[in-house]
Design an enzyme around this catalytic site. Structure first.
Site, mmCIF file in Angstrom:
data_model
loop_
_atom_site.group_PDB
_atom_site.id
_atom_site.type_symbol
_atom_site.label_atom_id
_atom_site.label_comp_id
_atom_site.label_asym_id
_atom_site.label_seq_id
_atom_site.Cartn_x
_atom_site.Cartn_y
_atom_site.Cartn_z
ATOM 1 N N SER A 94 0.972 -5.628 9.366
ATOM 2 C CA SER A 94 0.771 -5.601 7.829
ATOM 3 C C SER A 94 1.931 -5.226 7.213
ATOM 4 C CB SER A 94 -0.246 -4.434 7.535
ATOM 5 O OG SER A 94 -0.351 -4.029 6.196
ATOM 6 N N TYR A 97 -3.374 5.115 9.297
ATOM 7 C CA TYR A 97 -3.709 3.571 9.286
ATOM 8 C C TYR A 97 -2.139 2.925 9.535
ATOM 9 C CZ TYR A 97 -3.982 -1.370 8.092
ATOM 10 O OH TYR A 97 -3.877 -2.576 8.184
ATOM 11 N N LYS A 113 0.339 0.874 12.537
ATOM 12 C CA LYS A 113 1.105 -0.512 12.538
ATOM 13 C C LYS A 113 2.294 -0.559 12.652
ATOM 14 C CE LYS A 113 -2.854 -2.881 11.907
ATOM 15 N NZ LYS A 113 -3.438 -3.524 12.908
ATOM 16 N N ASP A 115 -1.437 3.972 -3.787
ATOM 17 C CA ASP A 115 -1.289 2.401 -4.102
ATOM 18 C C ASP A 115 -0.030 2.105 -4.128
ATOM 19 O OD1 ASP A 115 -3.843 1.259 -3.717
ATOM 20 O OD2 ASP A 115 -4.411 1.166 -5.704
HETATM 21 C C1 UD1 Z 1 -4.959 -1.879 1.652
HETATM 22 C C2 UD1 Z 1 -3.845 -0.894 2.209
HETATM 23 C C3 UD1 Z 1 -2.949 -1.869 3.393
HETATM 24 C C4 UD1 Z 1 -4.124 -2.481 4.399
HETATM 25 C C5 UD1 Z 1 -5.259 -3.270 3.833
HETATM 26 C C6 UD1 Z 1 -6.230 -3.307 4.287
HETATM 27 C C7 UD1 Z 1 -2.811 0.774 0.787
HETATM 28 C C8 UD1 Z 1 -1.784 1.309 -0.034
HETATM 29 N N1 UD1 Z 1 -2.762 -0.409 1.472
HETATM 30 O O1 UD1 Z 1 -4.177 -2.794 0.972
HETATM 31 O O2 UD1 Z 1 -2.236 -1.087 4.011
HETATM 32 O O3 UD1 Z 1 -3.613 -3.322 5.167
HETATM 33 O O4 UD1 Z 1 -5.708 -2.278 2.530
HETATM 34 O O5 UD1 Z 1 -7.300 -4.001 4.214
HETATM 35 O O6 UD1 Z 1 -3.999 1.369 0.955
HETATM 36 N N2 UD1 Z 1 -8.417 -2.467 -6.480
HETATM 37 C C9 UD1 Z 1 -9.010 -2.083 -7.698
HETATM 38 N N3 UD1 Z 1 -10.319 -1.755 -7.555
HETATM 39 C C10 UD1 Z 1 -10.860 -1.838 -6.371
HETATM 40 C C11 UD1 Z 1 -10.312 -2.267 -5.306
HETATM 41 C C12 UD1 Z 1 -9.070 -2.228 -5.292
HETATM 42 O O7 UD1 Z 1 -8.576 -1.939 -8.672
HETATM 43 O O8 UD1 Z 1 -12.359 -1.340 -6.444
HETATM 44 C C13 UD1 Z 1 -6.880 -2.787 -6.483
HETATM 45 C C14 UD1 Z 1 -6.062 -1.665 -5.615
HETATM 46 O O9 UD1 Z 1 -5.379 -0.698 -6.691
HETATM 47 C C15 UD1 Z 1 -4.863 -2.876 -5.400
HETATM 48 C C16 UD1 Z 1 -5.510 -4.235 -5.317
HETATM 49 O O10 UD1 Z 1 -6.807 -4.123 -5.929
HETATM 50 O O11 UD1 Z 1 -4.086 -2.902 -6.446
HETATM 51 C C17 UD1 Z 1 -5.666 -4.461 -3.669
HETATM 52 O O12 UD1 Z 1 -6.659 -3.574 -3.232
HETATM 53 P P1 UD1 Z 1 -7.024 -3.369 -1.687
HETATM 54 O O13 UD1 Z 1 -7.989 -4.852 -1.428
HETATM 55 O O14 UD1 Z 1 -7.594 -2.358 -1.414
HETATM 56 O O15 UD1 Z 1 -5.689 -3.845 -0.544
HETATM 57 P P2 UD1 Z 1 -4.436 -3.021 -0.845
HETATM 58 O O16 UD1 Z 1 -4.441 -1.680 -1.091
HETATM 59 O O17 UD1 Z 1 -3.282 -3.926 -1.079
#
Ligand code: UD1
Length: 342
Positions: A125, A150, A154, A299
């Site tokens: 990842s 997690y 990795k 995040d």
């Molecule tokens: C997260 C993990 C990453 C992992 C991946 C697995 C972290 C920092 N990273 O990625 O290591 O490989 O999940 O699936 O935790 N968001 C919203 N609202 C929501 C959900 C998400 O605003 O309800 C935003 C998040 O703040 C982020 C973006 O959407 O900016 C993507 O989020 P997400 O899909 O959870 O992935 P990551 O956090 O990038």
């Protein structure tokens, strides 16, 4: 044609990779303990490829089972190892589950192949980069201290592979560092099946649009990004699946970089959360109910990948854009509404 073991083969990325392996002429053999996926995915795969893939249900943390499987399947030439626990929040609550599942399964597989040459693709990842100092982030960027158990699994798994590669030339490893996998197969017959409330953005968006969730919360709009929301490199799961086929092919050909190598798997483009929502609304014709909320702890602000190395050396490049990611994820959510899989 060569048999490839796909661990976690009924999962989100695993099931799409099974389809792409089959399309490329390989015979995928699936292992999954079904802890986070459904046996019905085998029927879904059959609807796409026209046959039910070979499937074995067991837990890779059970060394005796792994050894028995390996002894009974001497014609397996490659492994794509997806099977792992992957929820960031849960890993903070229950770190031992993550260290147990993610390491025992990996080590059992590696030990079972100590004496036989094996091609091995590992599911890593971009989380290993943490908050990168420069963007787009390249494979040579420093690995930062993990922010969750997690993420740590990795990082340590990559070290385990590299050290094992140095010690034993039977192993040919490629670790693929995925950015943010989203979307679904164009048939809408397979896709992401989150358990309970989705933690990831895309399933939360599609579940909100279909009415399963009331509203999406955007985690922060006061970051140092053009619109204030966090930026990610979203990658279509079918492109990601094809990257695994490319990795197996490179290992079969012989990787000039040696028996341990890493590649970024993203599109090279960053989209903010607000841009992702807009793209979803455009692709689906649905208005999304969302509000701005506080930042989510842990995040990353912005990350997207430099894909020069994967383009040149893996011979792979993402072909699908944000519109296809959104429309396929939406088609899958609509399919699930009429055809629940659980
Ligand atoms: C997260 C993990 C990453 C992992 C991946 C697995 C972290 C920092 N990273 O990625 O290591 O490989 O999940 O699936 O935790 N968001 C919203 N609202 C929501 C959900 C998400 O605003 O309800 C935003 C998040 O703040 C982020 C973006 O959407 O900016 C993507 O989020 P997400 O899909 O959870 O992935 P990551 O956090 O990038």
């Amino acid at each position: 044609m060569s048999k490839i073991l796909v661990t976690g083969g009924t999962g989100f990325i695993g099931s799409h990779t099974v389809v792409e392996l089959f399309n490329a002429g390989y015979t995928p053999v699936l292992v999954d303990n079904l802890s986070n996926s459904s046996i019905k995915i085998l029927d879904q795969i059959e609807k796409i490829i026209g046959e039910k893939p070979e499937f074995h249900q067991f837990d890779l943390c059970d060394a005796a089972k792994v050894n028995e499987f390996v002894a009974a399947n001497p014609d397996i030439s490659g492994i794509i190892h997806f099977a792992a626990s992957k929820a960031v929040g849960e890993s903070v609550q229950n770190p031992l589950k993550y260290y147990h599942n993610n390491f025992f399964s990996l080590i059992n597989l590696l030990e079972a192949y100590r004496e036989k040459p094996i091609n091995f693709v590992f599911s890593s990842s971009c989380t290993v980069y943490g908050e990168p100092d420069t963007l787009p982030v390249t494979e040579s960027a420093p690995v930062k201290k993990a922010t969750s158990p997690y993420g740590n699994t990795k990082q340590i798994a990559e070290e385990i592979l590299e050290e094992t590669a140095n010690a034993n030339k039977n192993y040919q490893f490629i670790a693929l560092r995925y950015f943010n996998p989203v979307g679904a197969h164009e048939s809408a017959l397979i896709g992401e099946l989150p358990l309970g409330v989705p933690q990831n953005l895309l399933p939360f968006i599609t579940q909100t649009a279909i009415g399963k969730r009331e509203k999406l919360t955007v985690f922060g709009d006061d970051y140092e990004t053009p619109d204030g929301s966090a930026v990610r490199d979203y990658i279509h799961v079918v492109d990601l699946a094809k990257a695994h086929v490319a990795a197996i092919k490179l290992l079969e050909k012989g990787n000039p970089n040696g028996n341990y190598d890493v590649f970024n798997i993203g599109t090279g483009n960053g989209y903010s959360v607000l841009e992702a929502i807009k793209a979803f609304e455009n692709a689906s014709g649905q208005k999304l109910n969302f509000e701005i909320g506080p930042r989510r702890e842990g995040d990353i602000i912005k990350v997207w990948g430099d894909v020069t190395k994967s383009t040149k050396e893996l011979g792979w490049k993402a072909e699908l854009g944000i519109d296809e990611m959104m429309s396929s994820a939406w088609a899958w959510e609509k399919y699930l509404k009429d055809n629940p899989i659980g």
